[in-house]
Design an enzyme around this catalytic site. Structure first.
Site, short mmCIF file in Angstrom:
data_model
loop_
_atom_site.label_atom_id
_atom_site.label_comp_id
_atom_site.label_asym_id
_atom_site.label_seq_id
_atom_site.Cartn_x
_atom_site.Cartn_y
_atom_site.Cartn_z
NE ARG A 1 -2.85 0.09 3.28
CZ ARG A 1 -2.41 0.53 4.48
NH1 ARG A 1 -1.46 1.52 4.58
NH2 ARG A 1 -2.16 -0.44 5.32
CE1 TYR B 1 -18.81 11.15 -14.71
CE2 TYR B 1 -17.52 11.31 -12.69
CZ TYR B 1 -18.44 10.51 -13.56
OH TYR B 1 -18.57 9.19 -13.41
CG ASP C 1 -10.81 15.99 -14.45
OD1 ASP C 1 -10.25 15.69 -15.58
OD2 ASP C 1 -11.54 15.74 -14.05
CE LYS D 1 -13.93 8.19 -17.96
NZ LYS D 1 -13.65 8.34 -16.50
O1 P1T Z 1 -14.50 6.95 -13.29
P1 P1T Z 1 -13.36 7.69 -12.40
O2 P1T Z 1 -12.13 7.26 -13.08
O3 P1T Z 1 -13.47 7.73 -10.83
O4 P1T Z 1 -13.21 9.32 -13.18
C1 P1T Z 1 -14.16 10.22 -12.63
C2 P1T Z 1 -13.92 11.24 -13.83
C3 P1T Z 1 -13.27 12.46 -13.40
N1 P1T Z 1 -13.23 13.36 -14.42
C4 P1T Z 1 -13.61 13.36 -15.48
C5 P1T Z 1 -13.59 14.58 -16.53
C6 P1T Z 1 -14.56 12.29 -15.88
O5 P1T Z 1 -14.93 12.14 -17.01
C7 P1T Z 1 -14.70 11.29 -15.13
C8 P1T Z 1 -15.52 10.14 -15.29
N2 P1T Z 1 -16.35 9.95 -16.42
C9 P1T Z 1 -17.15 9.32 -16.95
C10 P1T Z 1 -17.23 7.97 -16.61
C11 P1T Z 1 -18.04 9.74 -18.16
O6 P1T Z 1 -18.45 8.97 -18.78
O7 P1T Z 1 -17.80 10.99 -18.30
#
Ligand code: P1T
Length: 388
Positions: A56, A109, A179, A204
């Site tokens: 961890r 988001y 972000d 992504k």
């Molecule tokens: O899903 P996660 O890895 O926890 O990330 C969240 C997140 C944070 N910032 C942005 C700009 C994002 O698009 C997302 C997650 N977004 C999607 C799942 C979506 O379909 O937009």
């Protein structure tokens, strides 16, 4: 910690963070190995055998991924989390206290909004349209601690002037977080524009293959990094070794993938713009898009995400989606395959309908993550679903 001896982005993406160990007796791995051991031996109580003690706290594969990501964002430090939201959560824990005020882009988001509103109770949040940076001046209060930017935003693909906002925030002692999920470090490096921290959902473009969940915080601020690292270790939402391995693999092809995502997105944006059933297309790569110039100034590309509005009703949008054969109806983005979604009923369904309307998320707004297929096939699929 970041290695700066390579200049080109792809060279760094392929080599940074994982130099081959050429010492006598080493195996000479060209690719950083997947280390799964959860624990590491000690030579005697009080004296660990190496820098590693427990998975961890530190893991060789995750460390290599963090070094590579830091090098790509031109940063000193990157910390890898189990998801984008876990990374955001750690950052909020590191910098925010009840009573603090946050200025955030009004188009974010949906999960980030939930974190600010439901998980971190006691915060004051002003959502404003940061594409006009005077909105920031109007929103700032004496207790403003954090400026939260997405650029481009999800799902309205709005853009703000990151350098101008970060400069204003800094003079007031406000931390700027960007972000950078949509453009990735290949197209945009917010720290160089004056931001203090970069957030990624590596689920992504960084992972790039729709098969690994992850997030990261990237900064060159040593004090902030120490706080984030301590929260990562003590709260435990670390990225697993296998997921770190996959992200290393993903980063190596980021440049070529982003170029192709962008080429395809531009073709599709041009096609949709000329179609009579399409009311508007939101893609900054189009020269008449209001954010075209600012993106050209602060980034090296426009990315692979676009949104568009169909003429008609929700039923028309649903019928259009039902006729697509190549685009999959799914949330998320940044993978090889093209995805389409309806934010009002999917990613942003949790946002108050009034707020959705104010932001511009209508019933016929569709968001597209343009994949790496042949653009002609993607356009044929759209033509068919549009009834051409
Ligand atoms: O899903 P996660 O890895 O926890 O990330 C969240 C997140 C944070 N910032 C942005 C700009 C994002 O698009 C997302 C997650 N977004 C999607 C799942 C979506 O379909 O937009």
């Amino acid at each position: 910690m970041a290695e700066n001896k390579y200049n080109g982005f792809s060279t760094r993406a392929i080599h940074a963070g994982e130099e081959t160990d050429r010492r006598a007796g080493s195996t000479g791995d060209v690719v950083v190995p997947l280390h799964l051991s959860t624990t590491f031996i000690w030579d005697e109580p009080g004296r660990a055998h190496s820098e590693f003690e427990y998975i961890r706290s530190s893991n060789p594969t995750r460390n290599a991924y963090e070094r590579k990501l830091a090098a790509l964002e031109d940063a000193k430090y990157a910390v890898a989390f189990a998801s984008g939201l876990a990374a955001e959560n750690a950052l909020m824990q590191a910098v925010l206290r009840p009573g603090d005020h946050v200025v955030a882009f009004d188009d974010l988001y949906g999960g980030t909004r939930r974190l600010l509103e439901e998980v971190f109770q006691g915060l004051e949040v002003s959502y404003v349209d940061l594409s006009d940076d005077e909105e920031f001046d109007r929103a700032v209060k004496p207790n403003t601690r954090l400026l939260w930017i997405e650029s481009p935003t999800n799902p309205m693909i709005k853009v703000c002037d990151i350098a101008a906002l970060a400069r204003k925030a800094r003079t007031k002692g406000i931390l700027t977080v960007v972000d950078n999920t949509f453009l990735s470090p290949y197209f945009q490096r917010p720290l160089a524009l004056g931001a203090d921290v970069v957030v990624h959902s590596s689920t992504k473009y960084i992972g790039g293959h729709s098969d690994v969940l992850g997030g990261a915080l990237v900064t060159s601020d040593e004090g902030l990094h120490e706080k984030i690292r301590s929260i990562q270790n003590n709260a435990g939402a670390v990225l697993s070794p296998f997921d770190s391995y996959l992200n290393i693999r993903g980063l190596k092809t980021l440049a070529v993938r982003m170029e192709r995502h962008q080429q395809n997105a531009l073709r599709i944006a041009q096609f949709l713009s000329a179609h009579p059933r399409v009311a508007r297309v939101l893609y900054p790569g189009l020269p008449d898009n209001p954010y075209h110039q600012v993106v050209k100034r602060q980034a090296t590309g426009f990315g692979g995400m676009l949104s568009f509005e169909l003429e008609g009703s929700l039923e028309d949008a649903k019928a259009f989606i039902s006729h697509l054969r190549l685009f999959s109806l799914a949330e998320s983005l940044g993978g090889m395959e093209s995805l389409i979604e309806l934010p009002s009923l999917m990613t942003h369904v949790g946002v108050d309908p009034e707020v959705r309307r104010a932001i511009g998320i209508s019933d016929t707004l569709l968001r597209v993550s343009v994949g790496l297929e042949d653009a002609d096939d993607l356009i044929d699929d759209l033509k068919y679903a549009l009834g051409d």
